[in-house]
Enzyme design. Structure first.
Site, PDB file in Angstrom:
ATOM      1  N   HIS A  86      -3.739  -5.972   1.499  1.00 37.49           N
ATOM      2  CA  HIS A  86      -3.648  -6.142   2.942  1.00 37.49           C
ATOM      3  C   HIS A  86      -4.272  -7.495   3.267  1.00 37.49           C
ATOM      4  O   HIS A  86      -4.430  -8.345   2.423  1.00 37.49           O
ATOM      5  CB  HIS A  86      -4.430  -5.038   3.665  1.00 37.49           C
ATOM      6  CG  HIS A  86      -3.907  -3.659   3.430  1.00 37.49           C
ATOM      7  ND1 HIS A  86      -2.783  -3.176   4.057  1.00 37.49           N
ATOM      8  CD2 HIS A  86      -4.364  -2.650   2.652  1.00 37.49           C
ATOM      9  CE1 HIS A  86      -2.570  -1.924   3.689  1.00 37.49           C
ATOM     10  NE2 HIS A  86      -3.514  -1.572   2.836  1.00 37.49           N
ATOM     11  N   ARG A 146     -14.063  12.960  -3.228  1.00 38.20           N
ATOM     12  CA  ARG A 146     -15.367  12.643  -3.787  1.00 38.20           C
ATOM     13  C   ARG A 146     -15.336  11.392  -4.660  1.00 38.20           C
ATOM     14  O   ARG A 146     -16.392  10.835  -4.990  1.00 38.20           O
ATOM     15  CB  ARG A 146     -15.890  13.825  -4.602  1.00 38.20           C
ATOM     16  CG  ARG A 146     -16.193  15.062  -3.756  1.00 38.20           C
ATOM     17  CD  ARG A 146     -16.817  16.162  -4.598  1.00 38.20           C
ATOM     18  NE  ARG A 146     -17.151  17.334  -3.790  1.00 38.20           N
ATOM     19  CZ  ARG A 146     -17.729  18.431  -4.272  1.00 38.20           C
ATOM     20  NH1 ARG A 146     -18.047  18.496  -5.570  1.00 38.20           N
ATOM     21  NH2 ARG A 146     -17.985  19.445  -3.467  1.00 38.20           N
ATOM     22  N   CYS A 154       0.826  -1.213   0.000  1.00 36.39           N
ATOM     23  CA  CYS A 154       0.000   0.000   0.000  1.00 36.39           C
ATOM     24  C   CYS A 154       0.866   1.272   0.000  1.00 36.39           C
ATOM     25  O   CYS A 154       1.493   1.595  -0.990  1.00 36.39           O
ATOM     26  CB  CYS A 154      -0.974  -0.031   1.162  1.00 36.39           C
ATOM     27  SG  CYS A 154      -2.393   1.083   0.974  1.00 36.39           S
ATOM     28  N   ARG A 203     -13.228   5.257  -2.935  1.00 33.42           N
ATOM     29  CA  ARG A 203     -11.989   4.532  -2.682  1.00 33.42           C
ATOM     30  C   ARG A 203     -12.047   3.142  -3.306  1.00 33.42           C
ATOM     31  O   ARG A 203     -13.125   2.591  -3.550  1.00 33.42           O
ATOM     32  CB  ARG A 203     -11.742   4.395  -1.173  1.00 33.42           C
ATOM     33  CG  ARG A 203     -11.539   5.714  -0.464  1.00 33.42           C
ATOM     34  CD  ARG A 203     -11.371   5.510   1.029  1.00 33.42           C
ATOM     35  NE  ARG A 203     -10.153   4.761   1.349  1.00 33.42           N
ATOM     36  CZ  ARG A 203      -8.952   5.317   1.464  1.00 33.42           C
ATOM     37  NH1 ARG A 203      -8.796   6.625   1.267  1.00 33.42           N
ATOM     38  NH2 ARG A 203      -7.901   4.584   1.776  1.00 33.42           N
TER      39      ARG A 203
END
Length: 311
Positions: A200, A136, A102, A139
């Site tokens: 993850h 906005r 990440c 994700r």
């Protein structure tokens, strides 16, 4: 021919920024490597490298860097570029295995442009860059699966930045999930033995084959062609892991299987071979198959069960 000496294999892992970059339990990757080494009689020493600590590549056999929030990544990015960059680059060019997850993945690319604030300069290990398109924009979040090395990798992703690859080779092709940017079906990046990824979960507990891949790279780099002999197929011990002993002479075949062990020979082994002793990974593969099934990848889940769970 008798062995001049026998000694256990040892590895040293440098854990970069363990306090700043540890989102979503990424420390579980370190724990997995430690446990898989311990089960095989390999000593894995973990050294934390925080802000202000230099990185001397000759002192390590593996490196790991996890992810963090943008506000935590800014001071890390500066320290990584100013203090650790030369050492990390030397390690990568010397084929040391590196796992960057990440935020760590983003900082090993050229730059990360956050939603607010200045760009964070990266090391450019991966020919890639990351743009955050604003709060906005949804994700990239949820379970993810990708193909890798004839198998699958599974994990959980949660990132606002979109990473785009230049000449970098992706870690794998996304089967379900967003991956690097939710556009081109790529996930992660590879340069030599350095691996960047958004997975993850933690990544390694649910992907024992990838954990062993990293360990194999580290062991081959340290011991390959020098003085090791690998002896696999150790029977399960009472704890479910493999265990065995090394025979006194290299020519003995007593029927006992042998654990990975470093052996100083009177003559070099030609050609050298390497294989890690298998472990009882049924629980890990059940977790892996569960993610595939939940993502609707039923054929991949069934293949995983047939290959790794069913006896």
């Amino acid at each position: 021919m008798t062995h001049a000496s026998v000694k256990p294999l040892t590895l040293t892992l440098g854990h970069l920024y363990p306090d700043q970059l540890n989102l979503y339990g990424d420390r579980g990757n370190i724990m997995t490597l430690q446990r898989r080494c311990q089960a095989r009689g390999i000593e894995l020493r973990v050294v934390g490298l925080g802000i202000g600590d230099a990185l001397a590549p000759d002192e390590y056999d593996m490196l790991f860097i996890g992810g963090g929030q943008d506000k935590e990544q800014a001071p890390v990015a500066q320290d990584l570029y100013d203090l650790k960059g030369i050492g990390l680059w030397a390690a990568v060019e010397d084929d040391m295995p590196v796992l960057a997850v990440c935020g760590g993945f983003q900082l090993l690319a050229h730059y990360y442009r956050p939603a607010e604030g200045p760009d964070m300069r990266g090391l450019g290990v991966f020919d890639a860059w990351t743009l955050h398109k604003g709060k906005r924009v949804p994700r990239c979040i949820g379970d993810i699966a990708l193909n890798w090395n004839g198998s699958t990798l599974v994990g959980f992703e949660n990132h606002g930045g979109r990473t785009y690859l230049g000449t970098a080779k992706p870690l794998g092709k996304v089967l379900k999930g967003s991956g690097n940017n939710a556009e081109d079906h790529t996930e992660g990046a590879i340069y030599r033995n350095a691996y960047g990824t958004y997975l993850h979960g933690s990544l390694l507990p649910k992907n024992p084959h990838f954990a062993d891949h990293l360990l194999s790279l580290a062991l081959k780099r340290k011991y390959g062609g020098e003085y090791y002999r690998v002896l696999a197929e150790a029977p399960p011990a009472s704890n479910g892991y493999s265990s065995a002993t090394l025979p006194e002479k290299s020519g003995e075949t007593s029927g006992e299987s042998i654990m990975v062990t470093a052996v100083m020979e009177e003559e070099p082994l030609t050609p050298p071979s390497f294989q890690l002793a298998p472990l009882d990974d049924r629980l890990e593969w059940e977790a892996h198959a569960y993610i595939l099934e939940r993502l609707g990848l039923h054929h991949a889940a069934a293949a995983t069960i047939r290959a790794h769970i069913q006896e």
